[in-house]
Design an enzyme around this catalytic site. Structure first.
Site, mmCIF file in Angstrom:
data_model
loop_
_atom_site.group_PDB
_atom_site.id
_atom_site.type_symbol
_atom_site.label_atom_id
_atom_site.label_comp_id
_atom_site.label_asym_id
_atom_site.label_seq_id
_atom_site.Cartn_x
_atom_site.Cartn_y
_atom_site.Cartn_z
ATOM 1 N N MET A 52 0.846 -1.204 0.000
ATOM 2 C CA MET A 52 0.000 0.000 0.000
ATOM 3 C C MET A 52 0.881 1.254 0.000
ATOM 4 O O MET A 52 0.408 2.347 0.317
ATOM 5 C CB MET A 52 -0.926 -0.003 1.216
ATOM 6 N N LEU A 55 6.591 2.880 1.847
ATOM 7 C CA LEU A 55 7.497 1.723 1.933
ATOM 8 C C LEU A 55 8.677 1.968 2.877
ATOM 9 O O LEU A 55 9.162 3.078 3.026
ATOM 10 C CB LEU A 55 8.020 1.359 0.539
ATOM 11 N N HIS A 56 9.134 0.881 3.466
ATOM 12 C CA HIS A 56 10.294 0.908 4.363
ATOM 13 C C HIS A 56 11.140 -0.332 4.097
ATOM 14 O O HIS A 56 10.846 -1.108 3.173
ATOM 15 C CB HIS A 56 9.835 0.990 5.826
ATOM 16 N N HIS A 59 9.528 -3.649 3.279
ATOM 17 C CA HIS A 59 9.071 -3.819 1.889
ATOM 18 C C HIS A 59 10.266 -4.041 0.964
ATOM 19 O O HIS A 59 10.181 -4.806 -0.004
ATOM 20 C CB HIS A 59 8.309 -2.578 1.415
ATOM 21 N N GLN A 83 -10.306 -2.047 2.768
ATOM 22 C CA GLN A 83 -9.822 -2.709 3.977
ATOM 23 C C GLN A 83 -9.660 -1.753 5.157
ATOM 24 O O GLN A 83 -9.102 -2.132 6.182
ATOM 25 C CB GLN A 83 -8.535 -3.475 3.698
ATOM 26 N N LEU A 212 9.310 -3.114 11.818
ATOM 27 C CA LEU A 212 9.078 -1.991 10.905
ATOM 28 C C LEU A 212 7.622 -1.976 10.446
ATOM 29 O O LEU A 212 7.039 -3.024 10.183
ATOM 30 C CB LEU A 212 10.000 -2.086 9.691
ATOM 31 N N SER A 214 4.698 0.911 8.352
ATOM 32 C CA SER A 214 4.461 2.229 7.763
ATOM 33 C C SER A 214 3.890 3.186 8.802
ATOM 34 O O SER A 214 3.953 4.403 8.645
ATOM 35 C CB SER A 214 3.475 2.123 6.601
ATOM 36 N N ARG A 215 3.300 2.623 9.858
ATOM 37 C CA ARG A 215 2.667 3.477 10.879
ATOM 38 C C ARG A 215 3.653 3.976 11.928
ATOM 39 O O ARG A 215 3.310 4.858 12.718
ATOM 40 C CB ARG A 215 1.553 2.702 11.578
HETATM 41 O O1 PAF Z 1 -0.195 -5.590 3.636
HETATM 42 C C1 PAF Z 1 -0.602 -4.702 2.858
HETATM 43 O O2 PAF Z 1 0.116 -3.756 2.557
HETATM 44 C C2 PAF Z 1 -2.001 -4.797 2.273
HETATM 45 O O3 PAF Z 1 -2.882 -5.376 3.176
HETATM 46 C C3 PAF Z 1 -2.044 -5.550 0.922
HETATM 47 C C4 PAF Z 1 -1.635 -6.996 1.068
HETATM 48 C C5 PAF Z 1 -1.139 -4.851 -0.079
HETATM 49 C C6 PAF Z 1 -3.482 -5.520 0.363
HETATM 50 O O4 PAF Z 1 -3.951 -4.227 0.218
#
Ligand code: PAF
Length: 318
Positions: A52, A55-56, A59, A83, A212, A214-215
């Site tokens: 999503m 990134l860090h 990822h 979600q 790690l 993103s939050r």
């Molecule tokens: O883990 C995430 O970043 C999200 O839940 C995903 C798997 C990309 C689905 O939106």
């Protein structure tokens, strides 16, 4: 050299596409190139890294793992509204496309698929969605109703979009930090016969142990210090288990709850394939073949306004 060719050579800015048609054209072309130049006569493989954004290094590890495994790596960046239960949480989610592209480029990702909401859901709010079932109703699912339905719906779409007619050698990569998400995706792939191999990639931690996320950027220094209780408690549970000592979950919960500014949601020991309470027999006959064994300790807590999750495998996996 076209941008596609330079992306194929790795360590370049990835090719950025935003529609499913562009994605399919780009991956098809890169696979064709790999067929001619790199795959040594075998069918080239394709890896998908769904994210999503925001990134860090965790990822980066997903993208790096994919790049080591497959010929062509596609990452997706899409903040999936389905979600998020809370509109404020959706709006606050970090959007850092330029930095994300640099990180993915440095890891040799070839294509980045960054669709708009309209690109992903051209028919508007989807009437038909996946339902995560019983396993999606516990722990994270209990705290975030509907979250896993929305997550599975978008992951199923991404898996389908990324698959340009080559089922062989198609893999997708997800972080083990979101352990329940990973278990549900494995289960979806098994239950719905989706022809993709799911790879879990280990949690990346800061030097002080914080997983790690993103939050984490939303934590103040003081909150960050308090958040360390999560990894500390998990580590101590794992060490006790490995020494053969009893696990005192009540004491572990009390330690988390006592940390300044930390509101414990749950701390449980579960079977990582079902997310049901762990029993001495793990996995079961119908567990996905690639699922890990052993018990998993999982924790979620709110630290200030930030909800964090973490987990650790208690038993050594042999
Ligand atoms: O883990 C995430 O970043 C999200 O839940 C995903 C798997 C990309 C689905 O939106």
């Amino acid at each position: 050299m076209t941008s596609t060719d330079s992306a194929a050579a790795g360590h370049a800015t990835p090719l950025l596409v935003s529609t499913p048609a562009e994605l399919r054209a780009a991956t098809t072309r890169l696979l064709d190139v790999a067929r001619v130049t790199g795959a040594g006569g075998r069918e080239p493989s394709l890896g998908l890294v769904p994210t999503m954004g925001g990134l860090h290094e965790g990822h980066a590890m997903l993208a790096r793992t994919a790049r080591a495994d497959v010929d062509v790596v596609v990452a997706s960046i899409f903040v999936n509204p389905l979600q998020f239960g809370d509109q404020a949480d959706l709006e606050r989610y970090p959007r850092t496309l330029e930095a994300d592209l640099r990180l993915l480029g440095a890891e040799g990702t070839h294509v980045v698929f960054a669709p708009s909401v309209q690109d992903m859901y051209p028919g508007g709010d989807p009437l038909v969605r996946l339902h995560a079932g019983r396993m999606g109703e516990v722990l994270e699912g209990a705290s975030r109703p509907g979250h896993f339905d929305g997550m599975l719906t978008v992951v199923a779409k991404l898996l389908n979009l990324g698959l340009p007619g080559v089922a062989a050698g198609y893999r997708a990569y997800f972080g083990e930090k979101d352990a329940q998400q990973l278990a549900l995706i494995r289960r979806m792939v098994l239950d719905l016969n989706i022809p993709v191999r799911i790879d879990g990639v280990p949690i990346v931690r800061d030097d002080d142990g914080l997983a790690l996320s993103s939050r984490n950027r939303f934590l103040s220094d003081e909150e960050r210090g308090s958040a360390l209780v999560l990894s500390r408690v998990l580590r101590s549970l794992r060490e006790r288990t490995r020494r053969g000592a009893d696990i005192d979950l009540a004491a572990a919960r009390a330690e988390v709850a006592a940390a300044r500014g930390v509101e414990l949601d749950y701390l449980e020991v579960v079977d990582p394939t079902t997310f049901l309470p762990a029993t001495p027999v793990f996995g079961g006959a119908d567990a996905p073949a690639d699922a890990p064994g052993g018990r998993l300790a999982v924790v979620a807590a709110r630290v200030g306004a930030v909800r964090l999750i973490d987990n650790t495998r208690l038993d050594p996996v042999g």
